[in-house]
Design a protein around this motif. Structure first.
Motif, PDB file in Angstrom:
ATOM      1  N   ILE A   1       1.172  -1.543   0.049  1.00  0.00           N
ATOM      2  CA  ILE A   1      -0.134   0.142   0.086  1.00  0.00           C
ATOM      3  C   ILE A   1       0.926   0.756  -0.015  1.00  0.00           C
ATOM      4  O   ILE A   1       0.833   2.297  -0.259  1.00  0.00           O
ATOM      5  N   ILE A   2       1.836   1.347   0.913  1.00  0.00           N
ATOM      6  CA  ILE A   2       2.647   2.219   0.355  1.00  0.00           C
ATOM      7  C   ILE A   2       3.548   2.832  -0.505  1.00  0.00           C
ATOM      8  O   ILE A   2       3.745   3.808  -1.216  1.00  0.00           O
ATOM      9  N   GLN A   3       4.220   1.885  -1.228  1.00  0.00           N
ATOM     10  CA  GLN A   3       4.626   2.365  -2.424  1.00  0.00           C
ATOM     11  C   GLN A   3       3.520   2.342  -3.433  1.00  0.00           C
ATOM     12  O   GLN A   3       4.040   3.197  -4.360  1.00  0.00           O
ATOM     13  N   SER A   4       1.840   1.819  -3.033  1.00  0.00           N
ATOM     14  CA  SER A   4       1.292   2.468  -4.344  1.00  0.00           C
ATOM     15  C   SER A   4       1.034   3.305  -4.131  1.00  0.00           C
ATOM     16  O   SER A   4       0.244   4.740  -5.381  1.00  0.00           O
ATOM     17  N   LEU A   5       0.836   4.111  -2.876  1.00  0.00           N
ATOM     18  CA  LEU A   5       0.499   5.661  -2.603  1.00  0.00           C
ATOM     19  C   LEU A   5       1.856   6.616  -2.969  1.00  0.00           C
ATOM     20  O   LEU A   5       1.907   7.044  -3.780  1.00  0.00           O
ATOM     21  N   ILE A   6       3.104   5.906  -3.031  1.00  0.00           N
ATOM     22  CA  ILE A   6       4.558   6.550  -3.726  1.00  0.00           C
ATOM     23  C   ILE A   6       3.532   7.507  -5.132  1.00  0.00           C
ATOM     24  O   ILE A   6       3.842   7.918  -5.776  1.00  0.00           O
ATOM     25  N   SER A   7       3.746   5.575  -5.350  1.00  0.00           N
ATOM     26  CA  SER A   7       3.582   5.826  -6.626  1.00  0.00           C
ATOM     27  C   SER A   7       2.516   6.591  -7.633  1.00  0.00           C
ATOM     28  O   SER A   7       2.015   6.954  -8.909  1.00  0.00           O
ATOM     29  N   LEU A   8       1.879   6.847  -7.159  1.00  0.00           N
ATOM     30  CA  LEU A   8       0.671   8.587  -6.998  1.00  0.00           C
ATOM     31  C   LEU A   8       1.285   9.806  -7.021  1.00  0.00           C
ATOM     32  O   LEU A   8       0.745  10.890  -8.039  1.00  0.00           O
ATOM     33  N   LEU A   9       2.246  10.266  -7.294  1.00  0.00           N
ATOM     34  CA  LEU A   9       3.226  11.607  -6.601  1.00  0.00           C
ATOM     35  C   LEU A   9       4.039  10.502  -8.323  1.00  0.00           C
ATOM     36  O   LEU A   9       4.403  12.180  -8.609  1.00  0.00           O
TER      37      LEU A   9
ATOM     38  N   ARG B   1      -5.326  14.043  -6.849  1.00  0.00           N
ATOM     39  CA  ARG B   1      -4.963  12.120  -6.131  1.00  0.00           C
ATOM     40  C   ARG B   1      -3.266  12.882  -5.562  1.00  0.00           C
ATOM     41  O   ARG B   1      -2.784  12.753  -4.544  1.00  0.00           O
ATOM     42  N   HIS B   2      -2.509  13.672  -5.943  1.00  0.00           N
ATOM     43  CA  HIS B   2      -0.870  14.242  -5.843  1.00  0.00           C
ATOM     44  C   HIS B   2      -0.551  15.059  -4.071  1.00  0.00           C
ATOM     45  O   HIS B   2      -0.501  14.285  -3.483  1.00  0.00           O
ATOM     46  N   TYR B   3      -1.817  15.789  -3.771  1.00  0.00           N
ATOM     47  CA  TYR B   3      -2.379  16.696  -2.893  1.00  0.00           C
ATOM     48  C   TYR B   3      -3.174  15.809  -1.952  1.00  0.00           C
ATOM     49  O   TYR B   3      -2.528  15.773  -0.819  1.00  0.00           O
ATOM     50  N   ASN B   4      -3.845  14.778  -2.180  1.00  0.00           N
ATOM     51  CA  ASN B   4      -4.406  14.187  -1.010  1.00  0.00           C
ATOM     52  C   ASN B   4      -3.910  13.070  -0.760  1.00  0.00           C
ATOM     53  O   ASN B   4      -3.974  12.365   0.455  1.00  0.00           O
ATOM     54  N   VAL B   5      -2.266  12.709  -1.065  1.00  0.00           N
ATOM     55  CA  VAL B   5      -1.719  11.771  -1.283  1.00  0.00           C
ATOM     56  C   VAL B   5      -0.283  11.721   0.110  1.00  0.00           C
ATOM     57  O   VAL B   5      -0.536  11.469   0.486  1.00  0.00           O
ATOM     58  N   ALA B   6       0.138  12.710  -0.674  1.00  0.00           N
ATOM     59  CA  ALA B   6       0.537  13.939   0.005  1.00  0.00           C
ATOM     60  C   ALA B   6       0.165  14.008   1.739  1.00  0.00           C
ATOM     61  O   ALA B   6       0.068  13.601   2.828  1.00  0.00           O
ATOM     62  N   GLN B   7      -0.926  14.420   1.789  1.00  0.00           N
ATOM     63  CA  GLN B   7      -1.904  14.333   3.154  1.00  0.00           C
ATOM     64  C   GLN B   7      -2.506  13.440   3.605  1.00  0.00           C
ATOM     65  O   GLN B   7      -1.489  13.622   4.627  1.00  0.00           O
TER      66      GLN B   7
ATOM     67  N   ILE C   1      12.113   5.840   0.067  1.00  0.00           N
ATOM     68  CA  ILE C   1      12.802   7.609   0.182  1.00  0.00           C
ATOM     69  C   ILE C   1      12.986   7.207  -0.604  1.00  0.00           C
ATOM     70  O   ILE C   1      12.708   8.657  -1.785  1.00  0.00           O
ATOM     71  N   SER C   2      13.874   6.835  -1.263  1.00  0.00           N
ATOM     72  CA  SER C   2      14.356   6.962  -3.171  1.00  0.00           C
ATOM     73  C   SER C   2      13.342   6.281  -3.939  1.00  0.00           C
ATOM     74  O   SER C   2      13.159   7.613  -5.059  1.00  0.00           O
ATOM     75  N   LEU C   3      12.235   5.584  -4.049  1.00  0.00           N
ATOM     76  CA  LEU C   3      11.220   5.472  -5.392  1.00  0.00           C
ATOM     77  C   LEU C   3      10.473   7.550  -5.289  1.00  0.00           C
ATOM     78  O   LEU C   3      10.342   7.704  -6.402  1.00  0.00           O
ATOM     79  N   LEU C   4      10.643   7.721  -3.637  1.00  0.00           N
ATOM     80  CA  LEU C   4       9.486   8.829  -4.324  1.00  0.00           C
ATOM     81  C   LEU C   4      10.874   9.739  -4.920  1.00  0.00           C
ATOM     82  O   LEU C   4       9.957  11.168  -5.191  1.00  0.00           O
ATOM     83  N   LEU C   5      11.752   9.979  -4.186  1.00  0.00           N
ATOM     84  CA  LEU C   5      12.893  11.371  -4.934  1.00  0.00           C
ATOM     85  C   LEU C   5      12.525  11.222  -6.284  1.00  0.00           C
ATOM     86  O   LEU C   5      13.105  11.833  -7.616  1.00  0.00           O
ATOM     87  N   ASP C   6      12.863   9.721  -6.654  1.00  0.00           N
ATOM     88  CA  ASP C   6      12.432   9.371  -8.518  1.00  0.00           C
ATOM     89  C   ASP C   6      11.559   9.693  -9.085  1.00  0.00           C
ATOM     90  O   ASP C   6      11.154  10.703 -10.248  1.00  0.00           O
ATOM     91  N   TYR C   7       9.757   9.070  -8.495  1.00  0.00           N
ATOM     92  CA  TYR C   7       8.941  10.050  -8.988  1.00  0.00           C
ATOM     93  C   TYR C   7       9.025  11.482  -8.970  1.00  0.00           C
ATOM     94  O   TYR C   7       8.214  11.953 -10.337  1.00  0.00           O
ATOM     95  N   ILE C   8       9.328  12.337  -7.981  1.00  0.00           N
ATOM     96  CA  ILE C   8       9.166  13.973  -8.004  1.00  0.00           C
ATOM     97  C   ILE C   8      10.065  14.704  -9.021  1.00  0.00           C
ATOM     98  O   ILE C   8       9.943  15.952  -9.241  1.00  0.00           O
ATOM     99  N   LEU C   9      11.388  13.571  -9.005  1.00  0.00           N
ATOM    100  CA  LEU C   9      12.457  15.144  -9.712  1.00  0.00           C
ATOM    101  C   LEU C   9      12.822  14.228 -11.533  1.00  0.00           C
ATOM    102  O   LEU C   9      14.003  14.737 -11.609  1.00  0.00           O
ATOM    103  N   SER C  10      12.507  12.945 -11.002  1.00  0.00           N
ATOM    104  CA  SER C  10      13.252  12.092 -12.229  1.00  0.00           C
ATOM    105  C   SER C  10      12.261  12.530 -13.777  1.00  0.00           C
ATOM    106  O   SER C  10      11.162  12.783 -13.418  1.00  0.00           O
ATOM    107  N   GLY C  11      13.125  12.525 -14.936  1.00  0.00           N
ATOM    108  CA  GLY C  11      11.830  12.915 -15.870  1.00  0.00           C
ATOM    109  C   GLY C  11      11.590  14.247 -16.648  1.00  0.00           C
ATOM    110  O   GLY C  11      12.280  15.288 -15.737  1.00  0.00           O
ATOM    111  N   GLU C  12      11.142  14.136 -17.503  1.00  0.00           N
ATOM    112  CA  GLU C  12      12.078  15.552 -18.153  1.00  0.00           C
ATOM    113  C   GLU C  12      11.026  16.548 -17.633  1.00  0.00           C
ATOM    114  O   GLU C  12      11.129  18.103 -17.886  1.00  0.00           O
ATOM    115  N   GLU C  13       9.623  16.102 -17.586  1.00  0.00           N
ATOM    116  CA  GLU C  13       8.065  16.782 -16.946  1.00  0.00           C
ATOM    117  C   GLU C  13       8.838  16.303 -15.416  1.00  0.00           C
ATOM    118  O   GLU C  13       8.364  15.719 -15.025  1.00  0.00           O
TER     119      GLU C  13
END
Length: 791
Positions: free
Chosen positions: A200-208, A216-222, A257-269
């Motif tokens: 469930i935690i990894q699934s929530l992180i993937s929503l970022l 869903r970004h705002y609700n997942v963070a909250q 935490i690494s998975l979280l940073l990958d989602y929010i920082l990686s990629g061109e967009e």
């Protein structure tokens, strides 16, 4: 009780009808209250399977759009309240019937977007079955919760459907309840382990992921931030020893935490909502809510809780911070680049001009993240910050966006965090690296002094405006001066002597003058300080706390009510409370009485009183003889004479009363004088002329002491009276025996006027019965003799 009985009767009358519908029952005004009171007939009706299905349909299916808007959700709202009234019979019926649960579960299978109001009804009903209420029976809760959890575990699509609808706040609340509010150690651990097995935690992180919608970004963070706080509090406040929370451990792990940073920082967009949400989660991982932790520790020590639990908390804290900083040190460059080149922002028009580009929420949150990272004092992480010259960039943003006080606050925290490290650890050169970098390369002191001078020059110009960051500059410089009292001051003198000299000059001149201005009280004085005694408002207190204000108001009420009580009752005399009908007249209560009299005033009032008494006696002598025929009308008075050897004056005498300076005249209470005892005798003759009728036979005036003693007076009547007169005398004797020197008079208007004069001129009136009061007992011949003497 009447209304309760009346309402119950109405509902029972409806339930007694054949083919009654649930809508007819819900139209009753007190239906919800009757359900909470567990009306037997109503609960039996609601427990029916078909009725429960109708209630669930109302909260899961959107009403027709043809229904008027204001009453469209009337029945769904009532249905939700009925199902969440915490009635064990209804909860057990819903939890034990798989058909009903399936019907309820169909709401999650609805297509997007779902109605947010119906989502709140669904979440409330499911939450009532999962989370225990305070007054709920424990066995009933276990029965319902276990069955519902088993039902949800059997649904393979449950987690994915929750994640699908997580953009709706009500579904987010339901997931948070599922992760934190299941009670019972065993039951809670089972559900947490099951959720962790479902990733469930990894699934929530993937929503970022930036490709996911912003809601869903705002609700997942909250959701994640709330979960971190509640899970840590649950472990601290647990009465029994519990196993570590598997979901919290997963979230605090380096991999997550690494998975979280990958989602929010990686990629061109890059998505602002995803980056901001991810930064908030990282800050929550670094923040252990020190205030609550210290409060909890003091409570534990007070009740003697095992200190090993605090050690475990510290170990968890260090583990979480270590995992976070270890991952973050490799990402400092990426966050630094966000400060330099954030996602594109449209220009913003403000009252001070157009901001192009504006600071943006991303750079503000990144600055807040650096403040939290510096406070960890992790050496490797601080070194990365120094290498990227992040503090210099933060100072540039500080002066560039002079009106953004949110940015100024976070930059100030970063600067003070770096300088305090130097001040607290003097021997560790690695630790001092960031602070030395801030003082030497970033030239923080010189830049602040130069910005101060620029502000002074700008203000000196026509229509000059003070820069918006000046308040924070004053705070920063005062803190730097304070820190220079320790090792920081020695470092400046040894390595940067010119900076130290300029700082001293600035402190003694500009900063000192500025602090005096800042410390000047508005209005010239603090409200609590003493002011000029000539000021009309000098005695008004201004308490600072609400408790003092309440105390002052209470004292004011007490003083006010006390003064009113005294004013209302202090002037009443004994006569005002006499309910008898035999008093001369009622005396009006005097509210204000001045007892501060000089000795001369007392003597003067005594003389006036004696003169008035003499006038009253003469007035009675001149009155018509018919006054004395009626025993109900007498004027009684006695005056003590100076010379006790002088014979008592007679009521027939026209001589003036003696005026002495006997101080005892005004001090004797007439109500404490002896009672008059009148006895009938069979003596042949007793004459009153020329003798003192107040003196008992064979008793000297010295024994009487100048006052009338009626204890042994005998009145002999030498003329036989009629039976009527004897009856009158007998009645009068009884009155005299029962009343202590009561005053009765009806001597006409003149006598009444004299009484009023007496009340005005003296403060206390001494009125007793004169010797003339027994005139009614003498014969007619005696009265004729008295008349001749007067002539």
């Amino acid at each position: 009780m009447f209304w309760k009985h009346n309402t119950s009767t109405q509902i029972e009358a409806l339930l007694a009808k054949e083919d009654v519908t649930i809508q007819e029952i819900m139209d009753s005004e007190d239906i919800i209250n009757e359900c909470r009171l567990q009306n037997k007939m109503l609960i039996e009706f609601l427990q029916k399977t078909e009725i429960m299905e109708e209630l669930i349909s109302l909260i899961t299916k959107e009403p027709s759009v043809e229904i008027e808007e204001r009453s469209r959700f009337k029945y769904p709202n009532i249905a939700c309240e009925l199902l969440t009234c915490d009635v064990p019979a209804l909860n057990e019926k819903l939890a034990s019937d798989k058909v009903l649960l399936d019907k309820l579960y169909t709401f999650l299978e609805s297509d997007l977007p779902v109605n947010p109001l119906l989502a709140s009804y669904f979440s409330k009903v499911m939450g009532a079955l999962i989370a225990k209420k305070t007054e709920q029976n424990w066995l009933s809760y276990q029965f319902t919760c276990l069955q519902v959890l088993d039902f949800l575990k059997a649904k393979d699509t449950f987690i994915s459907l929750l994640l699908k609808h997580l953009g709706t706040s009500a579904i987010m609340d339901l997931m948070l309840k599922l992760m934190t509010q299941v009670e019972g150690i065993e039951m809670n651990q089972n559900i947490l382990n099951w959720l962790d097995s479902q990733n469930i935690i990894q699934s929530l992180i993937s929503l970022l992921n930036p490709k996911v919608d912003k809601e869903r970004h705002y609700n997942v963070a909250q959701l994640l931030c709330d979960f971190i706080r509640i899970a840590r509090d649950n472990q601290k406040n647990a009465v029994e020893r519990v196993d570590p929370d598997p979901l919290l451990n997963t979230l605090e792990s380096s991999e997550t935490i690494s998975l979280l940073l990958d989602y929010i920082l990686s990629g061109e967009e890059k998505s602002e909502s995803a980056i901001v949400g991810g930064i908030q989660v990282i800050i929550s991982l670094l923040d252990f809510n020190q205030s609550n932790a210290s409060k909890f520790s003091s409570t534990q020590n007070l009740y003697g809780t095992n200190i090993n639990e605090e050690i475990c908390d510290n170990e968890q804290k260090q583990r979480s911070i270590s995992n976070t900083t270890r991952v973050m040190k490799d990402r400092i460059k990426q966050f630094h680049d966000l400060l330099v080149d954030p996602p594109k922002q449209i220009p913003v028009s403000t009252t001070v001009g157009i901001l192009d580009p504006p600071l943006g929420n991303i750079r503000l949150q990144v600055t807040k993240l650096f403040s939290a990272l510096i406070s960890t004092n992790n050496q490797e992480l601080l070194k990365e910050i120094e290498m990227n010259e992040t503090l210099s960039l933060l100072l540039d943003l500080f002066f560039k966006y002079q009106w953004n006080n949110f940015l100024h606050t976070q930059v100030e925290n970063c600067l003070m965090g770096a300088l305090k490290i130097h001040s607290s650890d003097d021997n560790d050169e690695t630790s001092n690296a960031l602070s030395k970098h801030l003082l030497s390369k970033c030239r923080v002191i010189e830049r602040i002094i130069n910005a101060w001078k620029e502000n002074d020059e700008q203000q000196s110009q026509l229509h000059g405006i003070r820069k918006g960051y000046m308040g924070h500059l004053i705070s920063i410089m005062n803190k730097i001066v304070t820190l220079c009292n320790n090792s920081l001051g020695h470092y400046l003198k040894d390595n940067l002597p010119e900076v130290a000299k300029s700082l001293d000059e600035f402190k003694e001149t500009t900063l000192e003058e500025t602090n005096k201005i800042q410390e000047t009280l508005l209005g010239g004085a603090h409200p609590n300080s003493s002011v000029d005694n000539n000021d009309d408002y000098g005695d008004i207190p201004f308490p600072q706390s609400s408790a003092l204000q309440q105390q002052m108001f209470f004292q004011y009420q007490i003083q006010n009510s006390t003064s009113q009580f005294i004013e209302g009752y202090s002037g009443f005399s004994d006569d005002a409370f006499n309910l008898g009908n035999d008093t001369l007249q009622s005396i009006e209560p005097r509210v204000e009485m001045n007892f501060d009299l000089s000795e001369g005033d007392m003597v003067q009032q005594q003389e006036i009183f004696k003169q008035v008494c003499a006038q009253s006696i003469n007035t009675l002598d001149d009155a018509d003889d018919q006054i004395f025929d009626d025993r109900e009308h007498t004027f009684q008075t006695v005056i003590e004479k100076n010379d006790r050897n002088e014979a008592a004056y007679s009521s027939d005498s026209d001589e003036e009363l003696p005026t002495g300076n006997d101080d005892n005249n005004m001090e004797i209470d007439p109500w404490t004088s002896p009672k008059i005892a009148v006895e009938e005798t069979t003596s042949d003759s007793t004459s009153f002329g020329g003798s003192d009728p107040w003196k008992a036979a064979g008793q000297s005036e010295d024994t009487v002491g100048g006052w009338a003693d009626f204890s042994s007076v005998r009145f002999d009547v030498n003329t036989p009276e009629t039976n009527e007169e004897e009856k009158k005398i007998e009645v009068e004797e009884n009155k005299v025996e029962s009343v202590d020197c009561n005053v009765k008079s009806a001597a006409g208007d003149r006598a009444a006027n004299l009484i009023e004069d007496i009340e005005k001129m003296v403060e206390q009136s001494v009125i007793v019965e004169p010797s003339k009061s027994v005139a009614g007992d003498s014969s007619d011949s005696q009265l004729e003799d008295d008349k001749e003497k007067k002539v």
